[in-house]
Design a protein around this motif. Structure first.
Motif, short mmCIF file in Angstrom:
data_model
loop_
_atom_site.label_atom_id
_atom_site.label_comp_id
_atom_site.label_asym_id
_atom_site.label_seq_id
_atom_site.Cartn_x
_atom_site.Cartn_y
_atom_site.Cartn_z
N GLN A 107 -18.22 -31.64 -24.90
CA GLN A 107 -17.67 -31.29 -26.01
C GLN A 107 -18.80 -30.75 -26.88
O GLN A 107 -18.75 -29.56 -27.51
CB GLN A 107 -16.81 -32.10 -26.70
CG GLN A 107 -15.21 -32.37 -26.04
CD GLN A 107 -14.38 -33.29 -26.81
OE1 GLN A 107 -13.28 -33.35 -26.64
NE2 GLN A 107 -15.09 -34.17 -27.42
N ALA A 108 -19.82 -31.61 -26.77
CA ALA A 108 -21.01 -31.11 -27.31
C ALA A 108 -21.71 -29.76 -26.86
O ALA A 108 -22.25 -29.17 -27.65
CB ALA A 108 -22.28 -32.09 -27.35
N ALA A 109 -21.60 -29.74 -25.37
CA ALA A 109 -22.26 -28.46 -24.98
C ALA A 109 -21.46 -27.24 -25.08
O ALA A 109 -22.05 -26.11 -25.50
CB ALA A 109 -22.39 -28.92 -23.56
N HIS A 110 -20.11 -27.40 -24.92
CA HIS A 110 -19.18 -26.25 -25.37
C HIS A 110 -18.96 -25.94 -26.78
O HIS A 110 -18.39 -24.74 -27.21
CB HIS A 110 -18.04 -26.40 -24.40
CG HIS A 110 -18.32 -26.15 -22.98
ND1 HIS A 110 -18.01 -24.89 -22.53
CD2 HIS A 110 -18.63 -26.90 -22.06
CE1 HIS A 110 -18.20 -24.94 -21.16
NE2 HIS A 110 -18.61 -26.44 -20.92
N GLY A 111 -19.19 -26.85 -27.61
CA GLY A 111 -18.66 -26.86 -28.99
C GLY A 111 -17.10 -26.72 -29.09
O GLY A 111 -16.81 -26.18 -30.37
N ARG A 112 -16.54 -27.40 -28.37
CA ARG A 112 -15.03 -27.19 -28.48
C ARG A 112 -14.49 -28.32 -27.89
O ARG A 112 -15.00 -29.15 -27.15
CB ARG A 112 -14.41 -26.19 -27.74
CG ARG A 112 -14.72 -26.07 -26.35
CD ARG A 112 -14.31 -24.57 -25.79
NE ARG A 112 -12.78 -24.15 -25.75
CZ ARG A 112 -12.01 -23.51 -25.08
NH1 ARG A 112 -13.00 -22.68 -24.12
NH2 ARG A 112 -10.95 -23.30 -25.07
N ARG A 113 -13.23 -28.85 -28.20
CA ARG A 113 -12.30 -29.88 -28.03
C ARG A 113 -11.82 -29.64 -26.35
O ARG A 113 -11.31 -28.88 -26.15
CB ARG A 113 -11.49 -30.40 -28.72
CG ARG A 113 -10.48 -31.49 -28.60
CD ARG A 113 -9.26 -31.71 -29.58
NE ARG A 113 -8.54 -30.59 -29.25
CZ ARG A 113 -7.29 -30.29 -29.93
NH1 ARG A 113 -7.27 -30.96 -31.27
NH2 ARG A 113 -6.38 -29.38 -29.63
N VAL A 114 -11.91 -30.98 -25.94
CA VAL A 114 -11.25 -31.07 -24.52
C VAL A 114 -9.62 -31.21 -24.75
O VAL A 114 -9.53 -32.39 -25.31
CB VAL A 114 -12.00 -31.78 -23.51
CG1 VAL A 114 -11.07 -32.19 -22.17
CG2 VAL A 114 -13.34 -31.38 -23.15
N ASP A 115 -8.92 -30.40 -24.05
CA ASP A 115 -7.52 -30.84 -24.49
C ASP A 115 -6.59 -31.57 -23.32
O ASP A 115 -5.79 -32.02 -23.31
CB ASP A 115 -6.71 -29.46 -24.43
CG ASP A 115 -7.22 -28.61 -25.62
OD1 ASP A 115 -7.07 -29.36 -26.96
OD2 ASP A 115 -7.96 -27.64 -25.59
N ALA A 116 -7.14 -31.48 -21.94
CA ALA A 116 -6.59 -32.29 -21.06
C ALA A 116 -7.50 -32.38 -19.78
O ALA A 116 -8.56 -31.70 -19.69
CB ALA A 116 -5.28 -31.22 -20.48
N LEU A 117 -7.37 -33.59 -19.05
CA LEU A 117 -8.09 -33.87 -17.79
C LEU A 117 -7.39 -33.40 -16.66
O LEU A 117 -6.26 -33.02 -16.69
CB LEU A 117 -8.47 -35.15 -17.71
CG LEU A 117 -9.01 -35.88 -18.83
CD1 LEU A 117 -9.37 -37.24 -18.30
CD2 LEU A 117 -10.21 -35.00 -19.38
N MET A 118 -8.18 -33.06 -15.46
CA MET A 118 -7.67 -32.79 -14.29
C MET A 118 -8.53 -33.37 -13.15
O MET A 118 -9.46 -33.12 -13.26
CB MET A 118 -7.48 -31.33 -13.95
CG MET A 118 -6.73 -30.78 -12.72
SD MET A 118 -6.90 -28.83 -12.68
CE MET A 118 -8.37 -28.59 -11.83
N PRO A 119 -7.82 -33.70 -12.02
CA PRO A 119 -8.79 -34.13 -11.03
C PRO A 119 -9.18 -33.04 -10.24
O PRO A 119 -8.56 -31.93 -10.06
CB PRO A 119 -7.73 -34.96 -9.93
CG PRO A 119 -6.45 -35.27 -10.59
CD PRO A 119 -6.28 -34.21 -11.84
N PHE A 120 -10.29 -32.98 -9.99
CA PHE A 120 -10.87 -32.05 -9.38
C PHE A 120 -10.91 -31.84 -7.82
O PHE A 120 -10.70 -30.97 -7.12
CB PHE A 120 -12.67 -31.59 -9.51
CG PHE A 120 -13.66 -32.79 -8.68
CD1 PHE A 120 -13.87 -32.30 -7.47
CD2 PHE A 120 -13.99 -33.90 -9.34
CE1 PHE A 120 -14.76 -32.81 -6.60
CE2 PHE A 120 -14.69 -34.66 -8.37
CZ PHE A 120 -15.23 -34.21 -7.22
N GLN A 121 -10.77 -33.13 -7.14
CA GLN A 121 -10.19 -33.43 -5.99
C GLN A 121 -9.11 -34.68 -5.94
O GLN A 121 -9.36 -35.69 -6.21
CB GLN A 121 -11.39 -33.47 -5.06
CG GLN A 121 -10.87 -33.96 -3.78
CD GLN A 121 -12.31 -34.17 -2.80
OE1 GLN A 121 -12.86 -33.19 -2.19
NE2 GLN A 121 -12.64 -35.52 -2.72
N LEU A 122 -7.87 -34.09 -5.58
CA LEU A 122 -6.87 -35.31 -5.52
C LEU A 122 -6.81 -35.66 -4.21
O LEU A 122 -5.92 -35.33 -3.33
CB LEU A 122 -5.59 -34.72 -5.98
CG LEU A 122 -4.62 -35.79 -6.51
CD1 LEU A 122 -3.59 -35.08 -7.66
CD2 LEU A 122 -3.73 -36.26 -5.41
#
Length: 364
Positions: A107-122
């Motif tokens: 969030q600090a690098a992008h200057g925006r809030r993360v709204d959801a997570l996702m497994p990159f490899q399930l």
């Protein structure tokens, strides 16, 4: 890239009663078993990751599972998981600070809030870790992932779709946060593994961050639901285990014979034979970090990116490669892998040739 087939894009078309609105304590065990199945003998054991997920859900409450269509087009999605050795993950317990530190770095690098997570490899433990993190930080988990099976070198279908991998983020749970920016994907992979060595061989990782509108076309959708449905089928012993996999089929049922590892440390793959119970047929299975190829009488009957699983025939538990033993009674099951890996570009990363397996022309 060819469109991802509907059987993997959205499991509501397959089993609408099994789509989870939330994953609570009662669902964690089934989800863990499904992740183990999709690990294809690799991806690390799920025991510790299941415990972490159970503890997080018990402490912070159930995790809401959402489809990309449930999110606003500009919702910011963070594919994430642990990067590094499964053995180190089991030996070096997470501090518990990883998800909050990773979220703060992104969030600090992008200057925006993360709204959801996702497994990159399930697959294996990395299917469960984002579930635990989602519970900890109070965010929903997207019903999708980037691979649908284990993949080396951080290859994902988002990468095939052109989603840039960087900026990427690594944290070690002890206050160290590292941002990776790279001009090319090859350079990103090289740098990421160099960073990994610098944080002791294991780190919390996020890359290929994207808006939900991008995820709708770039990710493999419905895989969280798929893992949960597979796990329920296996744990409840309702029906045959292969019925839970798309295109599922039993390749053999019998005892392991002639188990061979290519190196003494079991680190570079090997092969085995399964002597079918009728005594007249031998199935050969080739593996590296996961099961990659099955041959019946020299004929290829399953090959990566197919899902190939060896179940303990007594307990129906999917076996890790490290758990293989001579004379163990197993059921070998295969299912169709994600369609995204069936394109020429996908097969270059996920097909047999990508793992050094030389098959006849026309066999993928």
């Amino acid at each position: 890239m060819s469109p991802i087939g509907p059987e993997w894009r959205d499991t509501r078309a397959v089993n609408p009663s099994k789509v989870p609105g939330r994953i609570g304590l009662r669902e964690v065990a089934a989800f863990a078993r499904g992740c183990a199945v999709l690990g294809c003998g690799g991806g690390g054991g799920v025991t510790l990751a299941e415990r972490l997920a159970r503890d997080a859900v018990a402490r912070f409450g159930p995790v809401r599972v959402v489809d990309f269509d449930d999110l606003a087009p500009d919702a910011f999605v963070m594919p994430c998981g642990m990067l590094g050795s499964p053995l180190i993950f089991e030996e070096r317990l997470p501090t518990g600070d990883e998800p909050a530190e990773l979220l703060a770095a992104v969030q600090a690098a992008h200057g925006r809030r993360v709204d959801a997570l996702m497994p990159f490899q399930l697959a294996g433990a990395n299917g469960l870790v984002p579930l635990a993190w989602a519970a900890t930080v109070g965010l929903p988990l997207v019903d999708a992932d980037g691979t649908g099976r284990p993949m080396p070198n951080m290859a994902t279908v988002m990468g095939l779709s052109g989603v840039p991998p960087t900026p990427a983020f690594v944290v070690d749970g002890e206050g160290q946060r590292i941002t990776i920016r790279a001009a090319t994907r090859d350079r990103f992979v090289t740098t990421a593994f160099g960073v990994l060595a610098g944080v002791g061989g294991l780190g919390a990782f996020a890359f290929e961050l994207m808006d939900a509108s991008v995820g709708r076309r770039a990710a493999i959708r419905g895989t969280v639901s798929r893992a949960l449905a597979i796990g329920r089928a296996v744990l409840t012993r309702r029906g045959a285990v292969e019925a839970a996999l798309p295109g599922g089929r039993v390749l053999a049922r019998g005892r392991i014979r002639h188990l061979r590892h290519d190196t003494p440390d079991r680190g570079k793959g090997g092969s085995l034979l399964v002597e079918d119970t009728d005594g007249h047929r031998l199935l050969r299975v080739e593996f590296q970090d996961e099961f990659l190829l099955a041959l019946d009488g020299g004929r290829v009957v399953a090959a990566t990116p197919d899902t190939i699983v060896l179940f303990d025939a007594e307990t129906r538990r999917p076996l890790l490669i490290d758990e293989l033993r001579e004379d163990r009674f197993v059921t070998v099951v295969a299912g169709d892998g994600p369609a995204a890996w069936r394109t020429p570009e996908g097969l270059a990363l996920a097909g047999p040739a990508a793992f050094g397996l030389d098959l006849p022309d026309g066999v993928a």
